[in-house]
Every structure is written in C-alpha cells, then in structure tokens.
Design a protein around this motif. Structure first.
Motif, short mmCIF file in Angstrom:
data_model
loop_
_atom_site.label_atom_id
_atom_site.label_comp_id
_atom_site.label_asym_id
_atom_site.label_seq_id
_atom_site.Cartn_x
_atom_site.Cartn_y
_atom_site.Cartn_z
N GLN A 225 48.58 49.16 43.31
CA GLN A 225 47.54 48.23 43.76
C GLN A 225 46.72 47.70 42.59
OE1 GLN A 225 45.83 51.06 46.49
NE2 GLN A 225 46.73 50.04 48.28
N ARG A 226 46.41 48.58 41.62
CA ARG A 226 45.68 48.13 40.43
C ARG A 226 46.50 47.10 39.66
NH1 ARG A 226 45.04 53.70 39.69
NH2 ARG A 226 43.02 54.46 40.46
N ARG A 227 47.79 47.36 39.54
CA ARG A 227 48.68 46.46 38.80
C ARG A 227 48.74 45.09 39.47
NH1 ARG A 227 50.79 44.78 34.24
NH2 ARG A 227 53.05 44.55 34.21
N LEU A 228 48.92 45.08 40.75
CA LEU A 228 48.96 43.82 41.49
C LEU A 228 47.63 43.09 41.39
CD1 LEU A 228 50.82 45.08 44.68
CD2 LEU A 228 51.67 43.30 43.14
N LYS A 229 46.55 43.80 41.58
CA LYS A 229 45.22 43.19 41.59
C LYS A 229 44.85 42.60 40.23
CE LYS A 229 40.41 44.45 42.75
NZ LYS A 229 40.25 43.63 43.96
N ALA A 230 45.19 43.31 39.16
CA ALA A 230 44.82 42.88 37.81
C ALA A 230 45.74 41.80 37.26
CB ALA A 230 44.79 44.07 36.86
N ALA A 231 47.03 41.95 37.48
CA ALA A 231 48.00 41.06 36.84
C ALA A 231 48.38 39.87 37.69
CB ALA A 231 49.27 41.85 36.47
N ASP A 238 42.23 40.20 45.81
CA ASP A 238 41.33 40.84 46.78
C ASP A 238 41.87 42.16 47.30
OD1 ASP A 238 39.56 38.68 46.59
OD2 ASP A 238 40.60 37.56 48.16
N LEU A 239 42.97 42.60 46.74
CA LEU A 239 43.59 43.84 47.22
C LEU A 239 42.66 45.04 46.96
CD1 LEU A 239 46.33 44.65 48.50
CD2 LEU A 239 47.12 45.20 46.19
N VAL A 240 42.50 45.89 47.97
CA VAL A 240 41.67 47.08 47.83
C VAL A 240 42.50 48.21 47.24
CG1 VAL A 240 40.34 48.83 49.09
CG2 VAL A 240 40.25 46.42 49.80
N VAL A 241 41.98 48.83 46.18
CA VAL A 241 42.67 49.96 45.54
C VAL A 241 42.21 51.24 46.23
CG1 VAL A 241 43.08 51.19 43.39
CG2 VAL A 241 42.77 48.70 43.36
N ASP A 242 42.99 51.64 47.24
CA ASP A 242 42.62 52.84 48.01
C ASP A 242 43.73 53.87 48.10
OD1 ASP A 242 44.39 51.55 49.67
OD2 ASP A 242 42.98 51.20 51.31
#
Length: 282
Positions: A225-231, A238-242
């Motif tokens: 999720q972090r990878r998708l959200k940042a890159a 807007d993806l939540v990293v949960d």
C-alpha cells in the motif's frame, strides 16, 4: 552497435511511442507546432533536471525571460506524469560535444527530457530525491524513444556528459548515467513487436513466495500500500495504509497492472506484479 539510418523530421510520433511503452501521456496544447525549427536528424536522447521539484510542463513549453521555450520535447513530473510539450527543436543542450553528436549541435540532434527535480547536488548518490514514479517514467520514456529510433540504451546521455566541460552542467543530478542506461537496457530488451506490451523480467529468487490478494493482511500488505500510494499517486494517492488488502487496494493493483502492461489484470500481487512494481520485501 549496428548502424541505423538517422530519422529526419520532427518527432510527431512521441505520444504514440511513449504510450506503446505503457506510459500515460499528456499532450500540451500546441505541441505539434511548437519548436525552434526542424531537427536535422535524431540521434538519441538527452536527460536533464529542471533545477526545481515544482517546474511545470508549461514552464518548459513557454521558457523563461532569458531563454524562449520550448526547453525540451518532454517533461516528467515528480508523480511520473509525462507531458509532450514540443515536436520541434528545443533549447536544451547548448554548447558541448559527445562522440556521436556534432559539436554544439545537440539541440538539432537530440530529444530532450526535462524532469521536475532539484538534482540535489553534483555528488548526490544515484536516485537521491528521485521518486520511483518519476525515475521509472524516465526509464520508460528513454527506452521508448530508443526503441522507436532503433537504438540501444547507449544513445541516452546526460546533459552533464555533453556540456559538463563546456558549460559546467551537472544535470541530471542524483542520477548515475551508467545505472540509468542499465535500467533502460533492461526495459529496452522487451520485444514489444512480439507481445502486446513489455513484460519485466521476474527475479524468481526474490519474489517467488509473494502472493497477496483481497483478504490478505500484514506488514507486506502495508508495504504494498505504501508503494502504490507513494509511487502511483495518480490513482492510488488516497489509499489507506492499514495492512488490510481490501477493495481499494485491489482496485489500485488492477490499475497498476493495466497501465504497466504485460501483466495479468487480476488484482493479485504475485511474483510478476511484485517484480514490475519493485516491491520492497519486509
């Protein structure tokens, strides 16, 4: 390297070639007619940083008080957005020389790519202050142009390699050109004439055990999720990293697979998707 007959005329094929490499491309208004004349022949690509993380495509198209635009043919934003701003000659190379470029004639022989980046410093390590989205968009842009011209990755050079001695240029800062050319060669090696879109090589030893799908939980999902959200902020910002692989994560994975090309669009992160995304293992 085999001899390739240089292409003449302006590269009005740029959007087509970039999209064929799996990139989303914006066409800046008036790009087809913008330029300082016509290319003599096109021999390769020159890479730059703008000097500012916020430099817009408009600033490259329109130029500045001391230098009329266009200042390159292509602009890449920090979120990986690729904009074609001009088809004609651009003032980006200036005075300099390189073995296969006529002295001081880079503008008439090289397609310029300006990346919205400060460059950090002349001694910055490779990819310092270069977001993944921007860096890999640059790799794919260079590969697409090299592919269209029938060249290999050696025909991509940095402004510093051409104008470092003559002008003291150090762009693109934070980019080791040999490593960039290595990544371009890897991307360039995909034969898009044989398959609909290029598929990345899968490092089986690294990603063989990766399998994430809706319902998965844990730290590896959070890293995804972090990878998708940042890159890939354009569609996953807007993806939540949960750490929970839910509907929104699946939707973002499907969009990545669709845009990257050569991947099965199923919303499941297996070895091929993880490799294409260069997912960090945790």
């Amino acid at each position: 390297m085999p001899q390739v007959r240089p292409q003449t005329g302006n590269p009005t094929w740029l959007p087509e070639a970039l999209r064929a490499e799996g990139l989303d491309v914006t066409e800046f208004p008036g790009w087809r007619q913008r330029g300082h004349g016509t290319f003599k022949d096109i021999r390769g690509v020159m890479v730059h940083h703008t000097g500012s993380d916020r430099a817009s495509a408009a600033s490259i198209a329109e130029g500045r008080p001391d230098l009329a635009g266009p200042l390159s043919q292509v602009h890449i934003a920090r979120d990986g957005t690729v904009t074609v701003v001009a088809a004609g000659v651009a003032w980006h190379a200036g005075v300099g020389m390189y073995p296969w470029v006529p002295a001081n004639m880079g503008n008439w022989h090289l397609i310029g790519i300006e990346c919205a980046n400060s460059g950090t410093s002349p001694s910055a390590p490779h990819r310092r202050n270069w977001p993944d989205a921007q860096y890999f968009a640059l790799v794919r842009c260079c590969a697409a142009i090299n592919r269209r011209l029938g060249h290999n990755a050696a025909r991509t050079i940095g402004h510093k390699e051409y104008a470092g001695r003559a002008q003291g240029k150090w762009d693109p800062g934070g980019i080791d050109m040999d490593l960039l050319r290595r990544d371009i060669a890897e991307q360039r090696s995909a034969d898009i004439g044989a398959v609909p879109t290029p598929r990345p090589p899968v490092p089986v030893g690294e990603y063989a055990d990766i399998l994430l799908y809706r319902g998965s939980r844990g730290t590896q999902v959070a890293e995804l999720q972090r990878r998708l959200k940042a890159a890939y902020a354009a569609y996953a910002g807007d993806l939540v990293v949960d750490g929970v692989f839910g509907v929104e994560t699946e939707r973002a994975v499907r969009e990545f697979q669709r845009r990257f090309g050569g991947l099965k669009v199923d919303g499941i992160v297996g070895p091929a998707t993880a490799a294409a995304m260069r997912l960090k293992l945790v």
